[in-house]
Write a protein that holds these residues in place. Structure first.
Motif, mmCIF file in Angstrom:
data_model
loop_
_atom_site.group_PDB
_atom_site.id
_atom_site.type_symbol
_atom_site.label_atom_id
_atom_site.label_comp_id
_atom_site.label_asym_id
_atom_site.label_seq_id
_atom_site.Cartn_x
_atom_site.Cartn_y
_atom_site.Cartn_z
ATOM 1 N N LYS A 1 3.808 -37.042 -29.171
ATOM 2 C CA LYS A 1 4.287 -35.891 -29.748
ATOM 3 C C LYS A 1 2.577 -35.403 -29.601
ATOM 4 N N VAL A 2 2.275 -34.620 -28.670
ATOM 5 C CA VAL A 2 1.285 -34.090 -28.823
ATOM 6 C C VAL A 2 1.311 -32.014 -28.884
ATOM 7 N N VAL A 3 0.669 -31.870 -29.762
ATOM 8 C CA VAL A 3 1.018 -29.941 -29.180
ATOM 9 C C VAL A 3 -0.874 -29.872 -29.890
ATOM 10 N N VAL A 4 -0.921 -28.822 -29.242
ATOM 11 C CA VAL A 4 -2.874 -28.712 -29.189
ATOM 12 C C VAL A 4 -2.843 -26.554 -28.823
ATOM 13 N N SER A 5 -3.184 -26.195 -29.411
ATOM 14 C CA SER A 5 -3.863 -24.887 -29.780
ATOM 15 C C SER A 5 -5.386 -24.748 -29.278
ATOM 16 N N ALA A 6 -5.171 -24.462 -27.850
ATOM 17 C CA ALA A 6 -6.645 -24.261 -27.255
ATOM 18 C C ALA A 6 -7.416 -22.540 -27.463
ATOM 19 N N GLU B 1 -17.352 -22.115 -25.934
ATOM 20 C CA GLU B 1 -16.705 -22.979 -26.853
ATOM 21 C C GLU B 1 -15.010 -23.223 -26.927
ATOM 22 N N ILE B 2 -14.977 -24.187 -26.513
ATOM 23 C CA ILE B 2 -12.763 -24.451 -26.447
ATOM 24 C C ILE B 2 -12.908 -25.292 -27.319
ATOM 25 N N VAL B 3 -12.345 -25.132 -28.074
ATOM 26 C CA VAL B 3 -11.652 -24.885 -28.918
ATOM 27 C C VAL B 3 -9.962 -25.820 -29.699
ATOM 28 N N CYS B 4 -9.555 -26.764 -29.594
ATOM 29 C CA CYS B 4 -8.160 -27.380 -29.396
ATOM 30 C C CYS B 4 -7.804 -27.859 -30.741
ATOM 31 N N ASP B 5 -7.416 -27.067 -31.403
ATOM 32 C CA ASP B 5 -6.660 -27.679 -32.641
ATOM 33 C C ASP B 5 -5.240 -28.816 -32.139
ATOM 34 N N LEU C 1 5.288 -57.398 -46.025
ATOM 35 C CA LEU C 1 5.632 -58.311 -44.693
ATOM 36 C C LEU C 1 7.270 -57.422 -44.383
ATOM 37 N N ASP C 2 7.149 -56.027 -45.205
ATOM 38 C CA ASP C 2 8.382 -55.719 -45.069
ATOM 39 C C ASP C 2 8.652 -54.831 -43.803
ATOM 40 N N GLU C 3 9.152 -54.492 -42.643
ATOM 41 C CA GLU C 3 9.297 -53.797 -41.333
ATOM 42 C C GLU C 3 9.922 -52.373 -41.882
ATOM 43 N N VAL C 4 8.980 -51.610 -42.080
ATOM 44 C CA VAL C 4 9.673 -49.768 -42.324
ATOM 45 C C VAL C 4 8.898 -48.798 -41.419
ATOM 46 N N GLU C 5 10.023 -48.076 -40.852
ATOM 47 C CA GLU C 5 9.879 -47.029 -39.814
ATOM 48 C C GLU C 5 9.240 -45.362 -41.223
ATOM 49 N N GLN C 6 7.964 -45.735 -40.126
ATOM 50 C CA GLN C 6 7.041 -44.024 -40.884
ATOM 51 C C GLN C 6 6.644 -43.035 -40.063
ATOM 52 N N GLU C 7 7.147 -41.795 -40.251
ATOM 53 C CA GLU C 7 6.595 -41.069 -39.306
ATOM 54 C C GLU C 7 5.015 -40.248 -39.663
ATOM 55 N N ASP C 8 4.059 -40.530 -38.635
ATOM 56 C CA ASP C 8 2.855 -40.550 -38.937
ATOM 57 C C ASP C 8 2.201 -38.842 -38.095
ATOM 58 N N GLU C 9 1.945 -37.845 -38.915
ATOM 59 C CA GLU C 9 1.086 -37.580 -38.429
ATOM 60 C C GLU C 9 -0.015 -36.997 -38.737
ATOM 61 N N CYS C 10 -1.574 -36.743 -37.092
ATOM 62 C CA CYS C 10 -2.485 -37.289 -37.333
ATOM 63 C C CYS C 10 -3.335 -35.378 -36.921
ATOM 64 N N ALA C 11 -4.137 -34.608 -38.014
ATOM 65 C CA ALA C 11 -4.782 -33.902 -37.004
ATOM 66 C C ALA C 11 -5.807 -33.649 -36.987
ATOM 67 N N PHE C 12 -6.533 -33.143 -36.082
ATOM 68 C CA PHE C 12 -7.873 -32.863 -35.510
ATOM 69 C C PHE C 12 -8.225 -31.589 -34.605
ATOM 70 N N THR C 13 -10.012 -31.865 -34.438
ATOM 71 C CA THR C 13 -9.880 -31.082 -33.767
ATOM 72 C C THR C 13 -11.297 -30.687 -32.654
ATOM 73 N N LEU C 14 -10.887 -30.970 -30.815
ATOM 74 C CA LEU C 14 -11.692 -31.149 -30.823
ATOM 75 C C LEU C 14 -12.210 -30.057 -30.005
ATOM 76 N N SER C 15 -13.358 -29.972 -29.627
ATOM 77 C CA SER C 15 -14.347 -28.859 -28.875
ATOM 78 C C SER C 15 -15.178 -29.357 -27.755
ATOM 79 N N TYR C 16 -15.512 -28.484 -26.459
ATOM 80 C CA TYR C 16 -15.662 -28.087 -25.321
ATOM 81 C C TYR C 16 -16.473 -27.700 -25.237
ATOM 82 N N ILE D 1 -7.480 -37.389 -27.337
ATOM 83 C CA ILE D 1 -7.249 -36.830 -28.072
ATOM 84 C C ILE D 1 -6.498 -38.671 -27.947
ATOM 85 N N ARG D 2 -6.170 -39.317 -27.523
ATOM 86 C CA ARG D 2 -5.956 -40.704 -27.879
ATOM 87 C C ARG D 2 -6.568 -41.706 -28.651
ATOM 88 N N GLU D 3 -7.949 -41.424 -28.354
ATOM 89 C CA GLU D 3 -9.544 -42.079 -29.220
ATOM 90 C C GLU D 3 -9.220 -41.827 -30.397
#
Ligand SMILES: [Zn+2]
Length: 128
Positions: A38-43, A49-53, A68-83, A98-100
């Motif tokens: 799930k991707v949320v961009v606030s542009a 400059e175009i800033v994309c939080d 070696l346990d298998e666990v489910e984890q929710e991950d949140e990754c936040a960053f800012t891209l600018s153009y 974003i993928r990078e």
């Protein structure tokens, strides 16, 4: 994920997208995305400059490198891209950028818990 640069202004525009896990192919032998990305961009435009939080949420199944346990984890990754507005036309495809960022934040040594003590070398039992 396409940003319509011409329609952006100083007030942030929120754009949401759900990317099928297989499209980004993030899986490694011990980290697998289950479900969607799930991707949320606030542009917004500030001057030239175009800033994309950006926030990316994933639910993944991780095999702990220590126990070696298998666990489910929710991950949140936040960053800012600018153009720079001058370098782009009416639209900007920001999905690869974003993928990078997500790939750079992907766990190299996945753990079930940061404090995981791993396995007892004698018994093979998980240490507590
Ligand atoms: Zn563990």
């Amino acid at each position: 994920m396409i940003i319509k640069a011409r329609s952006l202004g100083p007030e942030p525009t929120v754009i949401e997208d759900v990317i099928p896990a297989e499209k980004w192919d993030l899986d490694s032998s011990d980290v697998k995305v289950i479900g969607f990305i799930k991707v949320v961009v606030s542009a917004a435009v500030y001057g030239t400059e175009i800033v994309c939080d950006t926030t990316v949420r994933t639910l993944r199944k991780v095999t702990c490198a220590r126990c070696l346990d298998e666990v489910e984890q929710e991950d949140e990754c936040a960053f800012t891209l600018s153009y720079c507005t001058k370098d782009h036309g009416d639209t900007i495809d920001i999905e690869n950028d974003i993928r990078e960022e997500v790939v750079l934040n992907w766990p190299v040594i996945p753990l079930c818990d940061a404090d995981c003590k791993g396995l007892d070398p004698k018994t093979g039992e998980k240490l507590k």
